[in-house]
Design a protein around this motif. Sequence first.
Motif, mmCIF file in Angstrom:
data_model
loop_
_atom_site.group_PDB
_atom_site.id
_atom_site.type_symbol
_atom_site.label_atom_id
_atom_site.label_comp_id
_atom_site.label_asym_id
_atom_site.label_seq_id
_atom_site.Cartn_x
_atom_site.Cartn_y
_atom_site.Cartn_z
ATOM 1 N N LYS A 78 0.853 -1.193 0.000
ATOM 2 C CA LYS A 78 0.000 0.000 0.000
ATOM 3 C C LYS A 78 0.886 1.238 0.000
ATOM 4 O O LYS A 78 1.762 1.389 0.857
ATOM 5 N N ARG A 79 0.674 2.067 -0.988
ATOM 6 C CA ARG A 79 1.438 3.318 -1.105
ATOM 7 C C ARG A 79 0.483 4.491 -1.110
ATOM 8 O O ARG A 79 -0.606 4.409 -1.670
ATOM 9 N N VAL A 115 3.535 2.484 2.694
ATOM 10 C CA VAL A 115 3.068 2.248 4.068
ATOM 11 C C VAL A 115 3.128 0.753 4.392
ATOM 12 O O VAL A 115 3.589 0.352 5.458
ATOM 13 N N LEU A 116 2.655 -0.096 3.481
ATOM 14 C CA LEU A 116 2.751 -1.548 3.663
ATOM 15 C C LEU A 116 3.626 -2.087 2.544
ATOM 16 O O LEU A 116 3.321 -1.902 1.357
ATOM 17 N N SER A 140 2.466 3.868 11.583
ATOM 18 C CA SER A 140 3.131 2.676 11.038
ATOM 19 C C SER A 140 2.220 1.854 10.123
ATOM 20 O O SER A 140 2.677 0.906 9.490
ATOM 21 N N GLY A 141 0.933 2.181 10.073
ATOM 22 C CA GLY A 141 0.064 1.515 9.108
ATOM 23 C C GLY A 141 -1.022 0.639 9.708
ATOM 24 O O GLY A 141 -1.714 -0.078 8.976
ATOM 25 N N LYS A 142 -1.246 0.713 11.020
ATOM 26 C CA LYS A 142 -2.254 -0.140 11.671
ATOM 27 C C LYS A 142 -3.644 0.132 11.107
ATOM 28 O O LYS A 142 -4.356 -0.781 10.703
ATOM 29 N N THR A 146 -4.395 1.556 8.377
ATOM 30 C CA THR A 146 -4.428 1.238 6.947
ATOM 31 C C THR A 146 -4.771 -0.237 6.731
ATOM 32 O O THR A 146 -5.570 -0.565 5.842
ATOM 33 N N GLU A 206 -9.960 1.206 1.616
ATOM 34 C CA GLU A 206 -8.684 1.629 1.034
ATOM 35 C C GLU A 206 -8.216 0.534 0.087
ATOM 36 O O GLU A 206 -8.173 -0.624 0.464
#
Length: 164
Positions: free
Chosen positions: A19-20, A26-27, A48-50, A52, A61
């Motif tokens: 995931k950007r 981000v991931l 940190s992306g939790k 997301t 998303e």
Amino acid sequence: MNDATDICDPIIKFDKVVKRFGDHVVLDELDFEVQRGEKVTIIGPSGSGKSTVLRILMTLEKINDGVVYVGGEPLWHQRKGESLEPAGEQHLRQMRSHLGMVFQQFNLFPHMTVLRNLTEAPVQVLGVSKAEARKRGMELLEMVGLTDQADKYPHQLSGGQQQR
Ligand SMILES: Nc1ncnc2c1ncn2[C@@H]1O[C@H](COP(=O)(O)OP(=O)(O)O)[C@@H](O)[C@H]1O
Ligand SMILES: [Mg+2]
């Protein structure tokens, strides 16, 4: 879900999910699995992306690469023969009917009883009959030990009871 789903399959599987946001990755090929009945806590620093990860699972998303499976079915893709193609709105809608989320700050209708809070959406949105919705609502309350609260209003419940 799918009748072919094996009971041993993970209920959630992230397979090399990318995931950007613009250039910000981000991931970065995130892999993880959650087994049926397993409870998982995601911890990590702010940013940190939790969220997301959760937003991707709720189909809020999109992902840039990789595959997310829910109950053995690809969430963001649909099967076409042997391959996967990006999911259409109908596939997403179908998958969403199996997904749920409880917010830390959730929204109950304050002017409706506990049972009515459960039956309103199935009746109004899904067209389920009132009797059927009440039956299912009572089953759900039974599952979480709240049958005796069915006719109370949200403000009469504790925070934990509201969340249940
Ligand atoms: N819609 C968005 N547009 C651009 N960047 C975003 C967006 N949503 C989240 N981000 C960025 O992605 C990163 C992860 O965010 P988030 O998943 O909310 O983190 P966490 O929940 O772990 O605090 C952060 O750097 C955040 O700024
Ligand atoms: Mg967050």
